[in-house]
Design an enzyme around this catalytic site. Structure first.
Site, PDB file in Angstrom:
ATOM      1  N   ASP A 166      -5.770  -3.354   0.151  1.00  0.00           N
ATOM      2  CA  ASP A 166      -4.556  -3.152   0.940  1.00  0.00           C
ATOM      3  C   ASP A 166      -4.359  -4.307   1.910  1.00  0.00           C
ATOM      4  O   ASP A 166      -5.329  -4.945   2.341  1.00  0.00           O
ATOM      5  CB  ASP A 166      -4.641  -1.851   1.744  1.00  0.00           C
ATOM      6  CG  ASP A 166      -4.753  -0.615   0.865  1.00  0.00           C
ATOM      7  OD1 ASP A 166      -4.196  -0.623  -0.247  1.00  0.00           O
ATOM      8  OD2 ASP A 166      -5.411   0.353   1.293  1.00  0.00           O
ATOM      9  N   ASP A 189      -3.230  -3.714  -3.761  1.00  0.00           N
ATOM     10  CA  ASP A 189      -2.940  -2.276  -3.730  1.00  0.00           C
ATOM     11  C   ASP A 189      -1.749  -2.056  -2.794  1.00  0.00           C
ATOM     12  O   ASP A 189      -0.691  -2.612  -3.004  1.00  0.00           O
ATOM     13  CB  ASP A 189      -4.182  -1.504  -3.309  1.00  0.00           C
ATOM     14  CG  ASP A 189      -4.078  -0.013  -3.610  1.00  0.00           C
ATOM     15  OD1 ASP A 189      -3.036   0.424  -4.129  1.00  0.00           O
ATOM     16  OD2 ASP A 189      -5.039   0.722  -3.314  1.00  0.00           O
ATOM     17  N   ASP A 193      -0.662   1.394   3.828  1.00  0.00           N
ATOM     18  CA  ASP A 193      -0.993   2.758   3.432  1.00  0.00           C
ATOM     19  C   ASP A 193      -1.422   3.551   4.663  1.00  0.00           C
ATOM     20  O   ASP A 193      -2.224   3.064   5.485  1.00  0.00           O
ATOM     21  CB  ASP A 193      -2.096   2.775   2.387  1.00  0.00           C
ATOM     22  CG  ASP A 193      -1.599   2.422   0.991  1.00  0.00           C
ATOM     23  OD1 ASP A 193      -0.381   2.194   0.844  1.00  0.00           O
ATOM     24  OD2 ASP A 193      -2.426   2.362   0.064  1.00  0.00           O
ATOM     25  N   ARG A 246       7.428   2.906  -3.840  1.00  0.00           N
ATOM     26  CA  ARG A 246       6.726   3.471  -2.680  1.00  0.00           C
ATOM     27  C   ARG A 246       7.255   2.853  -1.389  1.00  0.00           C
ATOM     28  O   ARG A 246       6.506   2.237  -0.631  1.00  0.00           O
ATOM     29  CB  ARG A 246       5.218   3.280  -2.776  1.00  0.00           C
ATOM     30  CG  ARG A 246       4.582   3.991  -3.950  1.00  0.00           C
ATOM     31  CD  ARG A 246       3.057   3.883  -3.900  1.00  0.00           C
ATOM     32  NE  ARG A 246       2.437   4.538  -5.036  1.00  0.00           N
ATOM     33  CZ  ARG A 246       1.127   4.584  -5.248  1.00  0.00           C
ATOM     34  NH1 ARG A 246       0.306   4.005  -4.383  1.00  0.00           N
ATOM     35  NH2 ARG A 246       0.645   5.203  -6.301  1.00  0.00           N
TER      36      ARG A 246
END
Length: 353
Positions: A166, A189, A193, A246
């Protein structure tokens, strides 16, 4: 404004074609709002404190102040940066130039402790090759905020790119985090997040680009014990610049507030699942296949939409159920959606504060 609708019959009654609809706030709500910004003027770019959930007093923390009150240091090397982000106590850590984060044994993720401000100097501060982790180690057996939960962290005006995991990961009940005016791209990734019980987070004025799975809220469909009733996040004035999906994708949260963001050329914008609540307001969607979804993967979510604009989108915003009004938590003023394509690219990303 061409719109082609490919809808399943079961959802058709729940969908709203979202043009520019002006809904005047009630007198009480209007009084709770902050002083409005003149349309087209990116005055929010000068904010020195967050708007949204990171500004809420909760969990023993009064808003999000980062390293305020502690020493201000300027870092130019990897060793200096990793030293200061790991120290206890408040620090304002100014990043100068490019710093390479090693992969090492942590897959390139480096822990940031509580009470830190990480802020880039000028328009050329960069973190490359690794990402930032805000949170204690993962423990599935911990289902309420631990005493050592990481809190009060600000990350501003930094380009973060090329992480092997991330770019920014917020986890394990971390709270009061403000991620603002960054350029976030090309991670393996997530870009940002937010999961495992984290709470009271604002993600504002960032540019997301050259990235696939942009920002996840909620770990997975089986993580209700940690995530239910938490994960309250505000996304405002972000530029989702061809970031594919997302933007965000949400599970279990009672309220994620998504307002005044600019979506340009995405496969989907927002997904609400596992009974999460999304308040989607004043955004501008251009060439987005699915701007907002509640029937996606896992249990259905909830979504309320207000005053959004869709241009060259293949589907409408899916709506379902009820969602708490964000003004029950904090005051804010949404810009007219028609100004978003001008205001957001002009003000989002590095070099604007």
């Amino acid at each position: 404004m061409p719109r082609a609708h490919v809808l399943r019959p079961a959802l058709a009654a729940a969908l709203v074609v979202a043009g520019l609809t002006v809904i005047a706030p009630t007198g009480a709500a209007r009084a709770a709002q902050a002083t409005p910004t003149a349309p087209g003027a990116p005055a929010q770019a000068a904010e020195s404190a967050p708007t949204g959930f990171a500004a809420v007093d909760a969990l023993g923390q009064n808003g999000t102040t980062g390293g305020a009150g502690g020493p201000t240091v300027t870092v130019t090397t990897t060793a200096q940066f990793l030293d200061y982000i790991a120290r206890s106590g408040p620090y304002v850590i100014q990043v100068s130039g490019t710093i390479t984060l090693p992969t090492g044994t942590s897959d390139g993720m480096h822990d940031v402790t509580s009470d830190k401000t990480i802020v880039g100097l000028g328009a050329n501060a960069r973190l490359v090759g690794g990402g930032l982790n805000i949170g204690v180690p993962v423990d599935d057996d911990v289902t309420s905020p631990p005493a050592n939960a990481v809190h009060n962290v600000i990350i501003r005006n930094v380009a973060i790119t090329g992480a092997t995991d991330d770019l920014i990961n917020v986890q394990m009940f971390s709270h009061h985090v403000w991620i603002d005016h960054n350029d976030l791209s090309n991670g393996d990734d997530g870009a940002v997040d937010i999961k495992r019980g984290s709470d009271y987070v604002t993600v504002s004025w960032n540019r997301f680009y050259d990235h696939d799975k942009t920002t996840l809220v909620g770990h997975d469909d089986d993580n209700a014990a940690q995530d239910t009733g938490r994960l309250r996040v505000t996304y405002h004035h972000n530029f989702f610049d061809a970031s594919d999906q997302r933007n965000p994708r949400v599970r279990f949260s009672p309220l994620v507030h998504v307002y005044n963001n600019y979506y340009d050329d995405n496969s989907y914008g927002i997904a609400s699942t596992m009974d999460s609540g999304l308040w989607v307001e004043g955004n501008y969607f251009y060439s987005v296949n699915n701007p907002g979804r509640v029937d996606f993967s896992g249990d259905l979510g909830r979504m309320v939409q207000r005053d959004n604009i869709l241009v060259d989108c293949n589907h409408a915003i899916e709506v379902r159920g009820s969602v708490p009004d964000p003004r029950t938590y904090y005051p804010y003023t949404a810009d007219p959606a028609s100004t978003v394509p001008t205001v957001v690219p002009a003000g989002a990303g590095v070099g604007k504060i």
